[in-house]
Design a protein around this motif. Structure first.
Motif, mmCIF file in Angstrom:
data_model
loop_
_atom_site.group_PDB
_atom_site.id
_atom_site.type_symbol
_atom_site.label_atom_id
_atom_site.label_comp_id
_atom_site.label_asym_id
_atom_site.label_seq_id
_atom_site.Cartn_x
_atom_site.Cartn_y
_atom_site.Cartn_z
ATOM 1 N N LEU A 1 0.843 -1.191 0.000
ATOM 2 C CA LEU A 1 0.000 0.000 0.000
ATOM 3 C C LEU A 1 0.878 1.239 0.000
ATOM 4 O O LEU A 1 1.978 1.234 0.536
ATOM 5 C CB LEU A 1 -0.908 0.000 1.230
ATOM 6 N N PHE A 2 0.347 2.294 -0.564
ATOM 7 C CA PHE A 2 1.120 3.514 -0.706
ATOM 8 C C PHE A 2 0.358 4.686 -0.110
ATOM 9 O O PHE A 2 -0.765 4.983 -0.533
ATOM 10 C CB PHE A 2 1.404 3.783 -2.186
ATOM 11 N N ALA A 3 0.952 5.346 0.854
ATOM 12 C CA ALA A 3 0.313 6.499 1.491
ATOM 13 C C ALA A 3 0.033 7.573 0.450
ATOM 14 O O ALA A 3 0.863 7.858 -0.412
ATOM 15 C CB ALA A 3 1.199 7.056 2.593
ATOM 16 N N GLY A 4 -1.152 8.130 0.540
ATOM 17 C CA GLY A 4 -1.520 9.209 -0.366
ATOM 18 C C GLY A 4 -2.072 8.757 -1.695
ATOM 19 O O GLY A 4 -2.562 9.582 -2.467
ATOM 20 N N THR A 5 -1.988 7.457 -2.000
ATOM 21 C CA THR A 5 -2.536 6.993 -3.277
ATOM 22 C C THR A 5 -3.396 5.745 -3.145
ATOM 23 O O THR A 5 -4.110 5.409 -4.074
ATOM 24 C CB THR A 5 -1.422 6.704 -4.306
ATOM 25 N N VAL A 43 -8.859 6.252 3.077
ATOM 26 C CA VAL A 43 -7.577 6.627 2.481
ATOM 27 C C VAL A 43 -6.452 6.096 3.370
ATOM 28 O O VAL A 43 -6.497 6.253 4.590
ATOM 29 C CB VAL A 43 -7.453 8.159 2.328
ATOM 30 N N TYR A 44 -5.451 5.466 2.761
ATOM 31 C CA TYR A 44 -4.329 4.910 3.512
ATOM 32 C C TYR A 44 -3.322 6.010 3.856
ATOM 33 O O TYR A 44 -2.933 6.814 3.003
ATOM 34 C CB TYR A 44 -3.627 3.820 2.698
ATOM 35 N N PHE A 45 -2.899 6.031 5.114
ATOM 36 C CA PHE A 45 -1.858 6.938 5.591
ATOM 37 C C PHE A 45 -0.773 6.112 6.277
ATOM 38 O O PHE A 45 -1.032 5.011 6.762
ATOM 39 C CB PHE A 45 -2.435 7.954 6.592
ATOM 40 N N ASP A 46 0.435 6.664 6.366
ATOM 41 C CA ASP A 46 1.547 5.965 7.019
ATOM 42 C C ASP A 46 1.388 5.882 8.527
ATOM 43 O O ASP A 46 1.952 4.993 9.156
ATOM 44 C CB ASP A 46 2.883 6.638 6.695
ATOM 45 N N SER A 47 0.648 6.818 9.117
ATOM 46 C CA SER A 47 0.519 6.801 10.568
ATOM 47 C C SER A 47 -0.911 7.125 10.992
ATOM 48 O O SER A 47 -1.663 7.763 10.256
ATOM 49 C CB SER A 47 1.466 7.823 11.208
ATOM 50 N N HIS A 48 -1.233 6.687 12.189
ATOM 51 C CA HIS A 48 -2.546 6.974 12.762
ATOM 52 C C HIS A 48 -2.724 8.485 12.945
ATOM 53 O O HIS A 48 -3.813 9.022 12.706
ATOM 54 C CB HIS A 48 -2.683 6.249 14.101
ATOM 55 N N GLU A 49 -1.669 9.161 13.319
ATOM 56 C CA GLU A 49 -1.727 10.615 13.515
ATOM 57 C C GLU A 49 -2.094 11.335 12.212
ATOM 58 O O GLU A 49 -2.925 12.244 12.201
ATOM 59 C CB GLU A 49 -0.402 11.145 14.052
ATOM 60 N N GLU A 50 -1.476 10.930 11.103
ATOM 61 C CA GLU A 50 -1.800 11.539 9.808
ATOM 62 C C GLU A 50 -3.265 11.306 9.447
ATOM 63 O O GLU A 50 -3.936 12.209 8.947
ATOM 64 C CB GLU A 50 -0.910 10.970 8.708
ATOM 65 N N ALA A 51 -3.741 10.106 9.702
ATOM 66 C CA ALA A 51 -5.141 9.785 9.394
ATOM 67 C C ALA A 51 -6.079 10.628 10.249
ATOM 68 O O ALA A 51 -7.077 11.155 9.750
ATOM 69 C CB ALA A 51 -5.396 8.299 9.623
ATOM 70 N N ARG A 52 -5.777 10.772 11.535
ATOM 71 C CA ARG A 52 -6.619 11.592 12.416
ATOM 72 C C ARG A 52 -6.595 13.059 12.004
ATOM 73 O O ARG A 52 -7.613 13.734 12.056
ATOM 74 C CB ARG A 52 -6.195 11.428 13.863
ATOM 75 N N ASN A 53 -5.438 13.552 11.570
ATOM 76 C CA ASN A 53 -5.350 14.942 11.106
ATOM 77 C C ASN A 53 -6.180 15.160 9.842
ATOM 78 O O ASN A 53 -6.769 16.219 9.656
ATOM 79 C CB ASN A 53 -3.897 15.345 10.851
ATOM 80 N N PHE A 54 -6.229 14.167 8.974
ATOM 81 C CA PHE A 54 -7.031 14.239 7.754
ATOM 82 C C PHE A 54 -8.511 14.230 8.109
ATOM 83 O O PHE A 54 -9.307 14.970 7.549
ATOM 84 C CB PHE A 54 -6.679 13.062 6.838
ATOM 85 N N GLY A 55 -8.869 13.381 9.070
ATOM 86 C CA GLY A 55 -10.232 13.338 9.589
ATOM 87 C C GLY A 55 -11.246 12.764 8.621
ATOM 88 O O GLY A 55 -10.923 12.240 7.562
ATOM 89 N N LEU A 56 -12.496 12.892 9.020
ATOM 90 C CA LEU A 56 -13.625 12.464 8.202
ATOM 91 C C LEU A 56 -13.965 13.580 7.233
ATOM 92 O O LEU A 56 -14.114 14.732 7.634
ATOM 93 C CB LEU A 56 -14.836 12.165 9.088
#
Length: 65
Positions: A1-5, A43-56
């Motif tokens: 998997l690739f973060a951001g894509t 959407v796949y992110f490298d970290s949980h923090e990045e995913a939470r920052n992106f949010g719903l």
């Protein structure tokens, strides 16, 4: 998997391998997930923090032809 894509999808809605455009970014349906049902994309992110920052977020999704 690739973060951001990479995205997880419900394959009954978007087949795996499909390229989609969301907010002018191209993503590829690489995965499924237990919480990904119907018209939901993860959407796949490298970290949980990045995913939470992106949010719903809500956005239009277009299949790339």
């Amino acid at each position: 998997l690739f973060a951001g894509t990479s995205i997880a999808v419900d394959p009954s809605v978007i087949p795996l391998g499909t390229e989609v455009i969301i907010n002018d970014n191209v993503y590829i349906a690489h995965d499924t997930g237990s919480a990904v049902k119907g018209n939901v994309i993860d959407v796949y992110f490298d970290s949980h923090e990045e995913a939470r920052n992106f949010g719903l977020q809500y956005a239009e999704v277009f299949v790339k032809l």
